[in-house]
Design a protein around this motif. Structure first.
Motif, PDB file in Angstrom:
ATOM      1  N   ARG A  18      -0.150  14.533   7.906  1.00 14.35           N
ATOM      2  CA  ARG A  18       0.762  14.641   6.760  1.00 14.35           C
ATOM      3  C   ARG A  18       2.006  13.800   6.979  1.00 14.35           C
ATOM      4  O   ARG A  18       2.485  13.125   6.067  1.00 14.35           O
ATOM      5  CB  ARG A  18       1.169  16.105   6.534  1.00 14.35           C
ATOM      6  CG  ARG A  18       0.146  16.904   5.793  1.00 14.35           C
ATOM      7  CD  ARG A  18       0.716  18.226   5.327  1.00 14.35           C
ATOM      8  NE  ARG A  18       1.348  18.990   6.386  1.00 14.35           N
ATOM      9  CZ  ARG A  18       0.751  19.931   7.108  1.00 14.35           C
ATOM     10  NH1 ARG A  18      -0.504  20.227   6.877  1.00 14.35           N
ATOM     11  NH2 ARG A  18       1.411  20.579   8.045  1.00 14.35           N
ATOM     12  N   ARG A  19       2.544  13.824   8.200  1.00 14.86           N
ATOM     13  CA  ARG A  19       3.734  13.031   8.514  1.00 14.86           C
ATOM     14  C   ARG A  19       3.441  11.547   8.357  1.00 14.86           C
ATOM     15  O   ARG A  19       4.244  10.802   7.792  1.00 14.86           O
ATOM     16  CB  ARG A  19       4.191  13.337   9.943  1.00 14.86           C
ATOM     17  CG  ARG A  19       5.467  12.600  10.326  1.00 14.86           C
ATOM     18  CD  ARG A  19       5.690  12.590  11.810  1.00 14.86           C
ATOM     19  NE  ARG A  19       4.585  11.910  12.447  1.00 14.86           N
ATOM     20  CZ  ARG A  19       4.125  12.205  13.651  1.00 14.86           C
ATOM     21  NH1 ARG A  19       4.633  13.171  14.343  1.00 14.86           N
ATOM     22  NH2 ARG A  19       3.125  11.526  14.168  1.00 14.86           N
ATOM     23  N   ASP A  20       2.289  11.107   8.819  1.00 11.93           N
ATOM     24  CA  ASP A  20       1.937   9.690   8.715  1.00 11.93           C
ATOM     25  C   ASP A  20       1.715   9.275   7.265  1.00 11.93           C
ATOM     26  O   ASP A  20       2.142   8.196   6.848  1.00 11.93           O
ATOM     27  CB  ASP A  20       0.687   9.395   9.541  1.00 11.93           C
ATOM     28  CG  ASP A  20       0.921   9.575  11.028  1.00 11.93           C
ATOM     29  OD1 ASP A  20       2.102   9.606  11.453  1.00 11.93           O
ATOM     30  OD2 ASP A  20      -0.072   9.700  11.766  1.00 11.93           O
ATOM     31  N   ARG A  21       1.050  10.126   6.476  1.00 10.94           N
ATOM     32  CA  ARG A  21       0.869   9.813   5.055  1.00 10.94           C
ATOM     33  C   ARG A  21       2.204   9.762   4.327  1.00 10.94           C
ATOM     34  O   ARG A  21       2.419   8.903   3.474  1.00 10.94           O
ATOM     35  CB  ARG A  21      -0.061  10.832   4.400  1.00 10.94           C
ATOM     36  CG  ARG A  21      -1.517  10.627   4.779  1.00 10.94           C
ATOM     37  CD  ARG A  21      -2.434  11.466   3.901  1.00 10.94           C
ATOM     38  NE  ARG A  21      -2.110  12.885   3.935  1.00 10.94           N
ATOM     39  CZ  ARG A  21      -2.733  13.789   4.695  1.00 10.94           C
ATOM     40  NH1 ARG A  21      -3.709  13.417   5.487  1.00 10.94           N
ATOM     41  NH2 ARG A  21      -2.386  15.055   4.650  1.00 10.94           N
ATOM     42  N   TYR A  22       3.100  10.690   4.664  1.00 14.41           N
ATOM     43  CA  TYR A  22       4.439  10.676   4.058  1.00 14.41           C
ATOM     44  C   TYR A  22       5.163   9.383   4.415  1.00 14.41           C
ATOM     45  O   TYR A  22       5.796   8.765   3.562  1.00 14.41           O
ATOM     46  CB  TYR A  22       5.252  11.883   4.530  1.00 14.41           C
ATOM     47  CG  TYR A  22       6.701  11.785   4.169  1.00 14.41           C
ATOM     48  CD1 TYR A  22       7.127  11.989   2.864  1.00 14.41           C
ATOM     49  CD2 TYR A  22       7.658  11.459   5.127  1.00 14.41           C
ATOM     50  CE1 TYR A  22       8.462  11.879   2.515  1.00 14.41           C
ATOM     51  CE2 TYR A  22       8.988  11.351   4.791  1.00 14.41           C
ATOM     52  CZ  TYR A  22       9.392  11.567   3.497  1.00 14.41           C
ATOM     53  OH  TYR A  22      10.705  11.449   3.172  1.00 14.41           O
ATOM     54  N   ALA A  23       5.063   8.965   5.676  1.00 15.66           N
ATOM     55  CA  ALA A  23       5.729   7.737   6.103  1.00 15.66           C
ATOM     56  C   ALA A  23       5.203   6.533   5.324  1.00 15.66           C
ATOM     57  O   ALA A  23       5.986   5.696   4.853  1.00 15.66           O
ATOM     58  CB  ALA A  23       5.543   7.519   7.603  1.00 15.66           C
ATOM     59  N   LEU A  24       3.898   6.438   5.156  1.00 19.07           N
ATOM     60  CA  LEU A  24       3.316   5.298   4.435  1.00 19.07           C
ATOM     61  C   LEU A  24       3.678   5.318   2.953  1.00 19.07           C
ATOM     62  O   LEU A  24       4.070   4.287   2.393  1.00 19.07           O
ATOM     63  CB  LEU A  24       1.795   5.287   4.611  1.00 19.07           C
ATOM     64  CG  LEU A  24       1.296   4.893   5.992  1.00 19.07           C
ATOM     65  CD1 LEU A  24      -0.208   5.097   6.084  1.00 19.07           C
ATOM     66  CD2 LEU A  24       1.659   3.460   6.299  1.00 19.07           C
ATOM     67  N   PHE A  29       6.942   3.104  -1.544  1.00 15.45           N
ATOM     68  CA  PHE A  29       7.870   3.339  -2.651  1.00 15.45           C
ATOM     69  C   PHE A  29       9.212   2.639  -2.402  1.00 15.45           C
ATOM     70  O   PHE A  29       9.738   1.955  -3.291  1.00 15.45           O
ATOM     71  CB  PHE A  29       8.090   4.839  -2.842  1.00 15.45           C
ATOM     72  CG  PHE A  29       9.049   5.154  -3.949  1.00 15.45           C
ATOM     73  CD1 PHE A  29       8.657   5.026  -5.268  1.00 15.45           C
ATOM     74  CD2 PHE A  29      10.338   5.558  -3.667  1.00 15.45           C
ATOM     75  CE1 PHE A  29       9.536   5.309  -6.301  1.00 15.45           C
ATOM     76  CE2 PHE A  29      11.228   5.842  -4.688  1.00 15.45           C
ATOM     77  CZ  PHE A  29      10.831   5.717  -6.003  1.00 15.45           C
ATOM     78  N   ALA A  30       9.766   2.782  -1.192  1.00 12.06           N
ATOM     79  CA  ALA A  30      11.054   2.161  -0.884  1.00 12.06           C
ATOM     80  C   ALA A  30      10.970   0.643  -0.951  1.00 12.06           C
ATOM     81  O   ALA A  30      11.879  -0.021  -1.464  1.00 12.06           O
ATOM     82  CB  ALA A  30      11.532   2.608   0.497  1.00 12.06           C
ATOM     83  N   ALA A  31       9.873   0.067  -0.446  1.00 13.25           N
ATOM     84  CA  ALA A  31       9.714  -1.383  -0.485  1.00 13.25           C
ATOM     85  C   ALA A  31       9.596  -1.878  -1.922  1.00 13.25           C
ATOM     86  O   ALA A  31      10.175  -2.914  -2.282  1.00 13.25           O
ATOM     87  CB  ALA A  31       8.487  -1.800   0.322  1.00 13.25           C
ATOM     88  N   ALA A  32       8.880  -1.139  -2.761  1.00  4.94           N
ATOM     89  CA  ALA A  32       8.751  -1.534  -4.165  1.00  4.94           C
ATOM     90  C   ALA A  32      10.092  -1.463  -4.893  1.00  4.94           C
ATOM     91  O   ALA A  32      10.422  -2.348  -5.694  1.00  4.94           O
ATOM     92  CB  ALA A  32       7.723  -0.645  -4.866  1.00  4.94           C
ATOM     93  N   VAL A  33      10.872  -0.437  -4.609  1.00  3.10           N
ATOM     94  CA  VAL A  33      12.187  -0.303  -5.240  1.00  3.10           C
ATOM     95  C   VAL A  33      13.102  -1.439  -4.809  1.00  3.10           C
ATOM     96  O   VAL A  33      13.800  -2.045  -5.634  1.00  3.10           O
ATOM     97  CB  VAL A  33      12.810   1.072  -4.919  1.00  3.10           C
ATOM     98  CG1 VAL A  33      14.274   1.122  -5.301  1.00  3.10           C
ATOM     99  CG2 VAL A  33      12.037   2.167  -5.632  1.00  3.10           C
ATOM    100  N   VAL A  34      13.107  -1.754  -3.514  1.00  7.25           N
ATOM    101  CA  VAL A  34      13.962  -2.841  -3.022  1.00  7.25           C
ATOM    102  C   VAL A  34      13.516  -4.172  -3.602  1.00  7.25           C
ATOM    103  O   VAL A  34      14.351  -4.983  -4.025  1.00  7.25           O
ATOM    104  CB  VAL A  34      13.966  -2.882  -1.480  1.00  7.25           C
ATOM    105  CG1 VAL A  34      14.544  -4.173  -0.953  1.00  7.25           C
ATOM    106  CG2 VAL A  34      14.751  -1.702  -0.942  1.00  7.25           C
TER     107      VAL A  34
END
Length: 94
Positions: A18-24, A29-34
């Motif tokens: 779950r932690r790894d899926r959250y990280a990805l 999302f953050a890369a797309a926003v930037v």
């Protein structure tokens, strides 16, 4: 294997997945926003001179960097602390 030599349980494996899926997902999302925030205005509007050429080149550079930083920082931040082997002890060798 855990740091104490035991096998990881099913709950720990699910937590790690779950932690790894959250990280990805959060990194995508953050890369797309930037990318959209940096390169978007230059693609949508007619900007003068250098302002027209720089953002479309900076967006594809910043987005993968942010993605990599996010993927590495999330698991490092949520790494569980090692627990002492006995209550009241400060380390397994005490």
């Amino acid at each position: 294997m855990t740091s104490r030599g035991g096998r990881r349980g099913q709950a720990e494996l699910r937590r790690d997945h779950r932690r790894d899926r959250y990280a990805l997902c959060s990194a995508v999302f953050a890369a797309a926003v930037v990318f959209g925030a940096v390169a978007g205005p230059a693609l949508l509007f007619d900007l003068p001179g250098t302002a027209e050429g720089l953002p479309p080149r900076a967006g594809p550079v910043l987005a993968p960097v942010l993605f990599a930083v996010r993927v590495v920082s999330v698991p490092a931040r949520f790494r569980p602390a090692d627990q002492p082997s006995q209550p009241g002890r400060t380390s397994p060798d005490s």
